[in-house]
Design an enzyme around this catalytic site. Structure first.
Site, short mmCIF file in Angstrom:
data_model
loop_
_atom_site.label_atom_id
_atom_site.label_comp_id
_atom_site.label_asym_id
_atom_site.label_seq_id
_atom_site.Cartn_x
_atom_site.Cartn_y
_atom_site.Cartn_z
N GLU A 56 -26.41 -49.22 -21.09
CA GLU A 56 -26.83 -50.34 -21.26
C GLU A 56 -28.27 -51.05 -21.71
OE1 GLU A 56 -25.60 -53.79 -18.35
OE2 GLU A 56 -26.16 -51.98 -17.88
N CYS A 304 -23.25 -55.17 -17.16
CA CYS A 304 -24.04 -56.38 -17.51
C CYS A 304 -24.62 -57.47 -18.85
CB CYS A 304 -25.06 -56.77 -15.75
SG CYS A 304 -24.27 -56.22 -14.45
N ASN A 425 -16.29 -56.76 -17.42
CA ASN A 425 -17.20 -55.87 -16.81
C ASN A 425 -17.54 -56.10 -15.24
OD1 ASN A 425 -19.34 -54.24 -16.44
ND2 ASN A 425 -20.60 -54.95 -15.72
N GLU A 426 -16.80 -55.77 -14.27
CA GLU A 426 -17.68 -56.12 -13.16
C GLU A 426 -17.19 -57.72 -12.99
OE1 GLU A 426 -21.17 -54.58 -11.90
OE2 GLU A 426 -20.76 -52.73 -11.84
#
Length: 870
Positions: A56, A304, A425-426
């Site tokens: 990331e 993120c 994501n999440e």
């Protein structure tokens, strides 16, 4: 996550730092036990690509790290605000539109410290000169890079110069004998033929000074070269190759300009040697450290980063293809612009180059839930799905397909190894699950071989999303754990219900209570990976996070590989990950461990009371042992014999006083107070407590265990539940329920050995037995290629462990084998730039093996034994 508190105390003649027990191992007696491996019955197959990596753009992992570009702000766009955001003082503010999860605007904002219009670039002008620079949007090179730097040189002093200087990412690492390739675009009011000289300058260079100038590290004259794009009017491309004569970790790039007005854009400098010699390539030594992990897969681009701080700032893979001049960049949620130089194509190429499958995370139409949570309407989801199908076609389609042809044009006619697509994501909730279902159906209809993953929130499994999605291949769980959690909860996956989907642990780390990382954290990671490997009927993939950290910009406290412009060191956990990948069996074998530590290490230490963001008072505190009262409080005049931590330590913020016959803490604060001359071992602590104000209830302390507070948290977590804790981590089961302010409650805490029971108004509310964190854990498997048994044994404590290995079920056991040990004498040890090999594996041949043999596991050690059975 909330960090586990660091404490310093004397316990049983040992020093406790943080939550790990440190003793002199040379004087400690050994524990003993037995590891029995059932070599007859093959267990669950172990996926050959079980362990991978997660990349990331965080901590400048890519720009200023893995990506080879040495110039920072090469396109002069780093002062731009992210799309749709506004500036409010030193913060950027996203649109105050509804959050995807709550339906209400989020008040989140992000620090913004960019003040210069052209960060990382300065004007260097010797005495007698006259020049100025400004950022301009006139005559842009491309739409993707609308700004350029306009340099107006009006006069140059005698024997002087006018130059623009780039400082790189906290310095440009220059190595003697290496070549560096420079390119840039310029348009000017004057003829630039042989007019711009390029130099790499040493850290000692003072460009504004008169007099003798130190020799540059490297120099060249830029010459016009063929364009790589169709630029705006008047722009020409220039390049130069420089060979360094000296090494300097803090070099700078300088472009010396003639009199006149010159616009510059897309100034780029790469080492001539990149990883696998790829153009627009990667920093070779850092890429090799990653490659040496031998990952089975690579997940990216986030995290993120895949979500964006707003939905408009999400990464879009099509904008990351082609010449660097056409890539507008993406604003990272971690607070800086990414060039997108390490784009979709480069991500796929790197995966292929290191022999890994690729897992690409696509945006589900929702920005980061922990930031703005802004989102696209459901009507836009079909467009996102089509964009995902295009990405799969780019990666895997034939060169005759629309997007496969683009891939071929970009230099890769054969398909890339893209095997997985993760949707979001999440994220959480049924609405998210329904969106994933739409992606899943469309992907499976076109690419049935592609595995599709749902990302299940930040921790645990979000049943709302899972139930809403219907059929799905993979659920991605993220697991950031506190120190010792993985030991206390070893084999926790055995309790998971097995369903139709596979489990992927997309992000895991021991990252709370371990500072910036240490050997204790690596031990926790090893225990977690053992749990993963024991349960490969459920778990098919796992990857540590985060992977990379430029030490000059830390966004996340604990990261695996640290680096700066010239140096690299992997943390100890890197070697844990590497060893697990290198010693991966084909099948698991049932393994039983019996271990007896050298003593019982019962709870002891001071009795205490406390609050958490709450004001409360306590009275009638009595401590009994063996039926006798050893302490009875009397707060009628003073609170003698009680003390609190230092004000800057956890629990030191309270205001304590004896008042109206009670011991009152009158601030809504995190506040602890301890009875100095006390020992909680095998005691019963009774008291009355009343909440005055604030968010939660009461804390009762029953000593210390393994360096952590024995803590009964009554009506904590916002007055919603009560639990026994080790420090700030729950042990046992939390019980729902709160308390009322102004009411007196009767509390009783019983401490027996390592077991604690908490009674509220005479009723047992919480009970827990603290697991030993000084223990031996082991797993085993068989390597079908070599016929060897692979035994991984982890000694988590300060004592050596004399272990009998029972392999009697094997038809034959070789007398020799190999033993690889990763250990450190102190669990607080860690590698560093100064001592990069402080904790590294050591492999030695071993003899005297057989169907039963004894080996001693060093304190705080991971041992991997390979034994032949053919």
């Amino acid at each position: 996550m909330k960090a586990v508190a660091g404490l310093v105390a004397a316990v049983l003649g040992a020093v406790v730092l943080g939550a790990v027990l440190v003793v002199d191992a040379s004087q400690a007696p050994s524990g003993s036990g037995r590891i029995t491996v059932d070599a007859k019955s093959a267990g669950t197959p172990v996926p050959p690509r079980l362990y991978g990596i997660f990349y990331e753009e965080i901590n400048h992992a890519g720009d200023g790290g893995l990506y080879g570009e040495l110039v920072r702000n090469r396109g002069f766009e780093d002062a731009n605000l992210p799309p749709t955001c506004t500036r409010d003082g030193n913060f950027i503010v996203p649109p105050r539109t509804p959050h995807f999860d709550t339906g209400k605007p989020n008040d989140w904002r992000l620090r913004w410290d960019v003040e210069e219009p052209h960060p990382s670039w300065t004007l260097a002008l010797t005495p007698g000169g006259d020049a100025s620079v400004e950022l301009t949007a006139d005559n842009p090179l491309t739409d993707a890079t609308p700004h350029s730097l306009s340099v107006n040189v009006r006069r140059i002093g005698a024997n002087g110069h006018a130059a623009i200087v780039n400082s790189g990412y906290w310095g440009i690492g220059v190595k003697a004998g290496e070549e560096y390739r420079l390119s840039f675009w310029a348009r000017s009011t004057v003829d630039l033929t042989n007019a711009i000289s390029a130099t790499l300058e040493p850290v000692t260079w003072a460009p504004e000074a008169a007099g003798a100038r130190p020799l540059p590290l490297a120099k060249a004259v830029a010459v016009a070269t063929a364009p790589t794009i169709a630029p705006g009017p008047g722009w020409k491309r220039y390049s130069a190759t420089m060979r360094a004569t000296t090494t300097d970790a803090k070099g700078r790039l300088a472009l010396t300009l003639p009199i006149g007005t010159t616009q510059l854009d897309m100034v780029s400098l790469f080492p001539a040697k990149t990883f696998k010699n790829r153009p627009n390539g990667l920093r070779p030594e850092l890429a090799q450290v990653v490659a040496d992990l031998k990952p089975g897969f690579v997940r990216g681009p986030g995290g993120c980063f895949a979500e964006g701080i707003t939905i408009e700032s999400r990464p879009q893979w099509k904008r990351s293809l082609g010449p660097i001049e056409t890539r507008p960049g993406t604003y990272s949620p971690w607070g800086y612009w990414s060039t997108d130089g390490f784009g979709f194509h480069e991500f796929l190429q790197f995966s292929e180059d290191i022999g890994a499958d690729a897992l690409w995370v696509v945006n589900v139409g929702v920005s980061c839930s922990f930031r703005s949570g802004t989102f696209l309407p459901d009507s836009d989801v079909p467009g996102l799905i089509q964009d995902t199908l295009d990405a799969i076609e780019y990666a895997t389609g034939p060169a005759t397909s629309k997007w496969g042809a683009v891939r071929a044009k970009n230099g890769h006619p054969q398909p890339f190894p893209l095997k997985y697509i993760e949707i979001g994501n999440e994220q959480q909730g049924a609405r998210y699950g329904q969106r994933v279902a739409d992606f899943y159906k469309a992907i499976k209809a076109r690419y049935p071989q592609m595995k599709v993953a749902l990302s299940s929130w930040i921790a645990g499994l979000d049943r709302r999303a899972i139930d809403a999605v219907g059929p799905i291949d993979i659920i991605d769980e993220h697991a950031y754990k506190a120190l010792n959690w993985s030991i206390e909860n070893f084999d926790s996956f055995a309790a998971y219900k097995r369903e139709a989907w596979e489990l992927y642990i997309g992000e895991f780390a021991t990252n709370a209570g371990v500072g910036r990382g240490n050997w204790a954290a690596a031990i926790g990671d090893a225990a977690y990976m053992m749990s993963v490997e024991k349960n490969t009927d459920l778990i098919k993939m796992a990857s540590y996070a985060p992977l990379l950290e430029n030490v000059n910009h830390r966004d996340w406290e604990v990261n695996m590989i640290h680096f700066d412009s010239s140096r690299i060191f992997p943390r100890a956990t890197y070697y844990v990950q590497k060893l697990f990948a290198e010693h991966l069996p084909a099948v698991n074998l049932k393994t039983a461990v019996e271990y007896t530590p050298n003593n019982n290490k019962a709870i002891d230490g001071r009795v205490g009371v406390g609050t958490w963001n709450t004001a409360a008072e306590f009275r009638d505190i009595r401590v009994e042992r063996g039926g006798k009262t050893v302490y009875q409080s009397d707060f009628s005049t003073a609170a003698g014999g009680w003390s609190s931590p230092a004000q800057n330590a956890q629990g030191g913020r309270g205001t304590w006083a004896a008042q109206d016959g009670a011991f009152r803490q009158s601030s809504n604060a995190i506040a602890f107070s301890f009875l100095d001359a006390s020992n909680a071992a095998d005691t019963t602590i009774t008291l009355r407590a009343r909440k005055i104000s604030g968010a939660e209830g009461f804390l009762v302390f029953g000593g210390m265990v393994d360096g952590r507070r024995v803590q009964w948290n009554v009506a904590g977590w916002g007055n919603t539940q009560s639990a026994i804790q080790a420090g700030d981590s729950i042990v046992g089961r939390a019980v729902r329920g709160g308390i009322d302010p102004g009411r007196w409650y009767d509390l009783r805490l019983e401490v027996r050995g390592r077991t604690v029971r908490g009674y509220l108004d005479g009723t047992l509310l919480n009970e827990a037995t603290y697991p030993r964190i000084d223990t031996v854990l082991a797993i085993a498997g068989r390597d079908d290629r070599t016929g060897e048994l692979i035994i991984k044994a982890l000694n988590t404590g300060p004592d050596a462990a004399a272990m009998t290995f029972d392999l009697s079920s094997a038809p034959r056991v070789a007398a020799t084998g190999t033993l690889t040990v990763l250990s450190a004498p102190n669990p607080l040890d860690e590698n560093s730039f100064e001592a990069p090999s402080k904790i590294v594996p050591v492999t030695t041949p071993v003899t005297g093996l057989g169907r039963t043999f004894t080996k001693t596991l060093p304190p705080y050690s991971l041992s991997i034994l390979r034994v032949g059975t053919r």
